[in-house]
Enzyme design. Structure first.
Site, PDB file in Angstrom:
ATOM      1  N   GLN A 127       5.157   4.360  -2.336  1.00  0.00           N
ATOM      2  CA  GLN A 127       5.172   5.552  -1.489  1.00  0.00           C
ATOM      3  C   GLN A 127       6.578   6.068  -1.222  1.00  0.00           C
ATOM      4  O   GLN A 127       6.731   7.211  -0.765  1.00  0.00           O
ATOM      5  CB  GLN A 127       4.474   5.266  -0.161  1.00  0.00           C
ATOM      6  CG  GLN A 127       5.236   4.314   0.747  1.00  0.00           C
ATOM      7  CD  GLN A 127       4.464   3.954   1.990  1.00  0.00           C
ATOM      8  OE1 GLN A 127       3.520   3.176   1.946  1.00  0.00           O
ATOM      9  NE2 GLN A 127       4.871   4.523   3.120  1.00  0.00           N
ATOM     10  N   CYS A 133       1.339   6.229   3.572  1.00  0.00           N
ATOM     11  CA  CYS A 133       0.521   5.054   3.258  1.00  0.00           C
ATOM     12  C   CYS A 133      -0.965   5.391   3.296  1.00  0.00           C
ATOM     13  O   CYS A 133      -1.756   4.886   2.496  1.00  0.00           O
ATOM     14  CB  CYS A 133       0.838   3.926   4.231  1.00  0.00           C
ATOM     15  SG  CYS A 133       0.564   4.359   5.970  1.00  0.00           S
ATOM     16  N   HIS A 273      -0.218   1.059   9.479  1.00  0.00           N
ATOM     17  CA  HIS A 273      -0.029   1.057   8.030  1.00  0.00           C
ATOM     18  C   HIS A 273      -1.381   1.000   7.329  1.00  0.00           C
ATOM     19  O   HIS A 273      -2.210   0.131   7.637  1.00  0.00           O
ATOM     20  CB  HIS A 273       0.822  -0.152   7.636  1.00  0.00           C
ATOM     21  CG  HIS A 273       1.301  -0.136   6.208  1.00  0.00           C
ATOM     22  ND1 HIS A 273       1.813   0.992   5.601  1.00  0.00           N
ATOM     23  CD2 HIS A 273       1.334  -1.120   5.266  1.00  0.00           C
ATOM     24  CE1 HIS A 273       2.155   0.704   4.350  1.00  0.00           C
ATOM     25  NE2 HIS A 273       1.862  -0.565   4.121  1.00  0.00           N
TER      26      HIS A 273
END
Length: 326
Positions: A127, A133, A273
């Site tokens: 990323q 994410c 995340h």
């Protein structure tokens, strides 16, 4: 003159640190000034001590995983959070409607599952310095479901989601949710392939091309009940790769190398995340989730991590699990 002598001595000390010099060479590190390099060297030394101390304890059987120096090791935890996570996951709108996957209690699943071995997982991606994410997690689960339905593994475009899913509530590199990525794909009638709409790691104007669409979806389901690892296990074991949210704010996670990651300080509710659960199993008596990250193949186990399973929903892996229906 005294100031000049001090600076020279510090520079020589830095230059004589072989681990620091090897780190800079390996990762191509360049610093704008001597003062910046000295500051980065000091951070590196702290991280190196943490890694070495942890690994000595792991070798003595006190931990189930090892750590290593990596490309993040000249950064503070806060800097890494800002670069890799930041507002990676937005706060969920509590009024948002959810479809629920209600697990069947007597569903039998294998003791070990790895969807990579069945061809349902694309290669590890990176990323970069973008809080995207959520997009990588969303494409990962859709890639898996598309493969299981069509027999074709197609790498899908995270940049398409970064650029185009703002109407669904996402904010590009400023964060997003897998739920809202799926809403966009459904309303849009598809998502482009990675080949057609390559990743740039920054926000751009949307240029979706319907002729390049690589997959579609009809809806999405959350795993129910939340926080239930047995429900998540049944889902991963029977449905395929599942998008999950975790707490990834710890130095132990940033520097993870191999083994079953066990961080009791992890939160099961503060999730920042988005990653992909592609399997589960046990290793040396420790149950684990096999998780695909989006930080490149140099991180962890060639881009993967084994996270503790059946440890009271450690790091919140079962709190908000979701998958698309194609």
């Amino acid at each position: 003159m005294r100031f000049f002598i001090v600076v020279v001595c510090v520079a020589l000390t830095t230059a004589l640190d072989p681990e620091w010099e090897a780190f800079k060479r390996h990762y191509g590190k360049r610093y704008e000034s001597l003062s910046e390099e000295n500051a980065r060297h000091s951070i590196f030394e702290g991280n190196n001590r943490m890694v070495q101390r942890h690994n000595e304890e792991a070798a003595a059987g006190k931990h189930t995983f090892f750590m290593r120096i990596n490309k993040f090791s000249d950064l503070t935890n806060e800097e890494i959070r800002q670069l890799l996570i930041g507002p990676g996951l937005l706060q969920l709108n509590k009024t948002q409607q959810r479809d629920m996957f209600k697990s069947i209690p007597d569903v039998q699943v294998d003791d070990t599952v790895d969807w990579r071995q069945k061809g349902a997982v694309t290669k590890v991606k990176n990323q970069g310095q973008c809080g995207s994410c959520w997009a990588f997690s969303a494409t990962g689960s859709l890639e898996g479901q598309h493969f299981l339905k069509t027999g074709k593994l197609v790498s899908l475009s995270e940049q398409n989601l970064v650029d185009c899913s703002r109407k669904a509530g996402n904010k590009g590199c400023g964060g997003g949710l897998m739920d809202q990525a799926f809403v966009y794909i459904k309303d849009n009638g598809g998502i482009d392939t990675e080949e057609c709409y390559p990743y740039k790691a920054e926000d751009h104007k949307c240029h979706y091309n319907a002729n390049c669409s690589g997959a579609t979806l009809r809806s999405y389901h959350h795993i129910f009940p939340p926080h239930d690892e047995k429900a998540l296990q049944r889902a991963v074991g029977t449905i395929g790769p599942i998008s999950v949210s975790i707490d990834a704010t710890w130095g132990s996670f940033f520097h993870y190398s191999h083994g079953v990651y066990d961080e009791p300080k992890c939160s099961s509710t503060h999730l920042d995340h988005g990653v992909l659960a592609v399997g589960y199993g046990s290793s040396n008596g420790s149950d684990y989730w096999l998780v695909k990250n989006s930080w490149g193949e140099e991180w962890g186990m060639e881009g993967y991590i084994m996270m503790s399973r059946n440890k009271h929903n450690q790091c919140g892996i079962a709190t908000r699990a979701i998958y698309p229906v194609v």
